[in-house]
Design a protein around this motif. Structure first.
Motif, PDB file in Angstrom:
ATOM      1  N   LEU A 108     -27.816  29.515  69.396  1.00 47.89           N
ATOM      2  CA  LEU A 108     -28.633  30.344  68.513  1.00 47.89           C
ATOM      3  C   LEU A 108     -29.380  31.443  69.247  1.00 47.89           C
ATOM      4  O   LEU A 108     -30.112  32.213  68.635  1.00 47.89           O
ATOM      5  CB  LEU A 108     -29.598  29.458  67.737  1.00 47.89           C
ATOM      6  CG  LEU A 108     -28.823  28.712  66.650  1.00 47.89           C
ATOM      7  CD1 LEU A 108     -29.130  27.253  66.658  1.00 47.89           C
ATOM      8  CD2 LEU A 108     -29.100  29.325  65.313  1.00 47.89           C
ATOM      9  N   GLY A 109     -29.216  31.531  70.563  1.00 47.41           N
ATOM     10  CA  GLY A 109     -29.904  32.559  71.325  1.00 47.41           C
ATOM     11  C   GLY A 109     -31.380  32.285  71.499  1.00 47.41           C
ATOM     12  O   GLY A 109     -32.171  33.199  71.707  1.00 47.41           O
ATOM     13  N   PHE A 110     -31.760  31.010  71.405  1.00 50.30           N
ATOM     14  CA  PHE A 110     -33.158  30.624  71.593  1.00 50.30           C
ATOM     15  C   PHE A 110     -33.446  30.443  73.073  1.00 50.30           C
ATOM     16  O   PHE A 110     -32.552  30.118  73.855  1.00 50.30           O
ATOM     17  CB  PHE A 110     -33.470  29.320  70.864  1.00 50.30           C
ATOM     18  CG  PHE A 110     -33.411  29.398  69.368  1.00 50.30           C
ATOM     19  CD1 PHE A 110     -33.389  30.613  68.698  1.00 50.30           C
ATOM     20  CD2 PHE A 110     -33.381  28.255  68.610  1.00 50.30           C
ATOM     21  CE1 PHE A 110     -33.350  30.681  67.318  1.00 50.30           C
ATOM     22  CE2 PHE A 110     -33.336  28.300  67.234  1.00 50.30           C
ATOM     23  CZ  PHE A 110     -33.319  29.513  66.580  1.00 50.30           C
ATOM     24  N   ARG A 111     -34.688  30.627  73.432  1.00 45.40           N
ATOM     25  CA  ARG A 111     -35.109  30.458  74.825  1.00 45.40           C
ATOM     26  C   ARG A 111     -34.855  29.019  75.271  1.00 45.40           C
ATOM     27  O   ARG A 111     -35.329  28.075  74.646  1.00 45.40           O
ATOM     28  CB  ARG A 111     -36.602  30.739  74.969  1.00 45.40           C
ATOM     29  CG  ARG A 111     -36.987  32.174  74.907  1.00 45.40           C
ATOM     30  CD  ARG A 111     -38.477  32.413  75.101  1.00 45.40           C
ATOM     31  NE  ARG A 111     -39.083  31.509  76.064  1.00 45.40           N
ATOM     32  CZ  ARG A 111     -40.328  31.039  75.952  1.00 45.40           C
ATOM     33  NH1 ARG A 111     -41.084  31.371  74.935  1.00 45.40           N
ATOM     34  NH2 ARG A 111     -40.816  30.240  76.865  1.00 45.40           N
ATOM     35  N   GLY A 112     -34.127  28.874  76.372  1.00 41.13           N
ATOM     36  CA  GLY A 112     -33.877  27.549  76.916  1.00 41.13           C
ATOM     37  C   GLY A 112     -35.113  26.914  77.509  1.00 41.13           C
ATOM     38  O   GLY A 112     -35.229  25.694  77.578  1.00 41.13           O
ATOM     39  N   ALA A 138     -40.786  34.478  58.389  1.00 45.88           N
ATOM     40  CA  ALA A 138     -39.817  33.646  59.111  1.00 45.88           C
ATOM     41  C   ALA A 138     -39.433  34.305  60.426  1.00 45.88           C
ATOM     42  O   ALA A 138     -39.354  33.650  61.470  1.00 45.88           O
ATOM     43  CB  ALA A 138     -38.582  33.406  58.253  1.00 45.88           C
ATOM     44  N   GLY A 139     -39.199  35.598  60.391  1.00 47.11           N
ATOM     45  CA  GLY A 139     -38.870  36.329  61.619  1.00 47.11           C
ATOM     46  C   GLY A 139     -40.011  36.299  62.614  1.00 47.11           C
ATOM     47  O   GLY A 139     -39.791  36.122  63.817  1.00 47.11           O
ATOM     48  N   THR A 140     -41.226  36.448  62.119  1.00 43.81           N
ATOM     49  CA  THR A 140     -42.400  36.383  62.999  1.00 43.81           C
ATOM     50  C   THR A 140     -42.503  35.005  63.642  1.00 43.81           C
ATOM     51  O   THR A 140     -42.796  34.878  64.830  1.00 43.81           O
ATOM     52  CB  THR A 140     -43.681  36.694  62.202  1.00 43.81           C
ATOM     53  OG1 THR A 140     -43.557  38.017  61.675  1.00 43.81           O
ATOM     54  CG2 THR A 140     -44.917  36.608  63.072  1.00 43.81           C
ATOM     55  N   ALA A 141     -42.243  33.955  62.864  1.00 43.41           N
ATOM     56  CA  ALA A 141     -42.300  32.587  63.389  1.00 43.41           C
ATOM     57  C   ALA A 141     -41.277  32.379  64.501  1.00 43.41           C
ATOM     58  O   ALA A 141     -41.545  31.694  65.492  1.00 43.41           O
ATOM     59  CB  ALA A 141     -42.073  31.580  62.271  1.00 43.41           C
ATOM     60  N   ALA A 146     -36.856  33.213  69.842  1.00 45.56           N
ATOM     61  CA  ALA A 146     -35.591  33.950  69.839  1.00 45.56           C
ATOM     62  C   ALA A 146     -35.784  35.405  70.218  1.00 45.56           C
ATOM     63  O   ALA A 146     -35.613  36.300  69.389  1.00 45.56           O
ATOM     64  CB  ALA A 146     -34.952  33.843  68.462  1.00 45.56           C
ATOM     65  N   PRO A 147     -36.122  35.682  71.476  1.00 42.82           N
ATOM     66  CA  PRO A 147     -36.328  37.075  71.849  1.00 42.82           C
ATOM     67  C   PRO A 147     -35.030  37.881  71.913  1.00 42.82           C
ATOM     68  O   PRO A 147     -35.046  39.090  71.769  1.00 42.82           O
ATOM     69  CB  PRO A 147     -36.979  36.981  73.227  1.00 42.82           C
ATOM     70  CG  PRO A 147     -36.513  35.687  73.785  1.00 42.82           C
ATOM     71  CD  PRO A 147     -36.337  34.780  72.596  1.00 42.82           C
ATOM     72  N   GLN A 148     -33.892  37.203  72.122  1.00 39.15           N
ATOM     73  CA  GLN A 148     -32.615  37.913  72.245  1.00 39.15           C
ATOM     74  C   GLN A 148     -32.135  38.350  70.869  1.00 39.15           C
ATOM     75  O   GLN A 148     -31.853  37.541  70.011  1.00 39.15           O
ATOM     76  CB  GLN A 148     -31.560  37.011  72.881  1.00 39.15           C
ATOM     77  CG  GLN A 148     -31.909  36.551  74.271  1.00 39.15           C
ATOM     78  CD  GLN A 148     -30.927  35.509  74.771  1.00 39.15           C
ATOM     79  OE1 GLN A 148     -30.075  35.037  74.036  1.00 39.15           O
ATOM     80  NE2 GLN A 148     -31.064  35.145  76.027  1.00 39.15           N
ATOM     81  N   GLY A 149     -32.071  39.624  70.656  1.00 37.62           N
ATOM     82  CA  GLY A 149     -31.580  40.143  69.391  1.00 37.62           C
ATOM     83  C   GLY A 149     -32.646  40.214  68.320  1.00 37.62           C
ATOM     84  O   GLY A 149     -32.402  40.725  67.245  1.00 37.62           O
ATOM     85  N   GLY A 150     -33.785  39.667  68.582  1.00 35.38           N
ATOM     86  CA  GLY A 150     -34.896  39.750  67.638  1.00 35.38           C
ATOM     87  C   GLY A 150     -34.786  38.775  66.489  1.00 35.38           C
ATOM     88  O   GLY A 150     -33.812  38.035  66.355  1.00 35.38           O
TER      89      GLY A 150
END
Length: 192
Positions: A108-112, A138-141, A146-150
């Motif tokens: 999901l491109g979440f920070r590991g 939801a995006g703000t949360a 998920a910094p990659q791709g916003g």
């Protein structure tokens, strides 16, 4: 010379044994998540996440359900991995859950490296916002996770989850271990 090497090796081993281990991870469910189910929230997370990841069609096109299932996986990875009332679960469950968490974060491109509490809060907050049809909230949360791709990319991935075989396997193993644990307790109670 050999006794000196042996002494050095023993000293190095002892020094390594005395090195403090990193603090254990911790995580708490948000109050809204604890109230959402009846009974034990950990039991509820095991059953709900094993169903969700075992039946990916239940998550298809439902980013709120996907976010909640991912939050439950994050929670279980910590809760079932560090003793407490769940210390009698099979040790392999926590190993597989950690692998599943790594799989889902990467997919999901979440920070590991995100702390588990940050992930749980972000995903539950995103799920709640999505249920209110508030995509901006939801995006703000999700921004911290998920910094990659916003946030837009994260929301799109939640709407169309990729295959997550480790998550399905790990949560199924947790459900099976829970069932075995319950059966063992029931049998002990019958004999006493």
């Amino acid at each position: 010379m050999r006794p000196a090497l042996a002494t050095l090796a023993v000293t190095a081993l002892l020094a390594g044994a005395c090195t403090p281990s990193p603090p254990p991870e911790y995580v708490n469910l948000p109050v809204s998540a604890e109230r959402a189910g009846l009974g034990d929230p950990t039991r509820g997370a095991i059953l709900a996440s094993s169903y969700a990841f075992g039946t990916p069609s239940s998550l298809a096109g439902d980013p709120a359900a996907a976010a909640q299932a991912l939050a439950q996986l994050e929670y279980l990875t910590v809760e079932l991995g560090f003793g407490g009332p769940w210390r009698d679960m099979q040790p392999l469950v926590s190993v597989e859950l950690r692998q599943a968490r790594a799989e889902t974060r990467q997919a999901l491109g979440f920070r590991g490296d995100a702390p588990p509490q940050v992930a749980v809060n972000a995903l539950y907050d995103a799920a709640a916002a999505l249920r209110r049809n508030d995509r901006a909230a939801a995006g703000t949360a999700l921004a911290a996770l998920a910094p990659q791709g916003g946030p837009d990319a994260a929301l799109a991935r939640l709407s169309d989850l990729p295959p997550l075989p480790r998550a399905a396997s790990a949560t199924a193993r947790a459900r099976d271990a829970l069932n075995r644990r319950d059966n063992d307790r029931n049998q002990r109670e019958r004999f006493f």
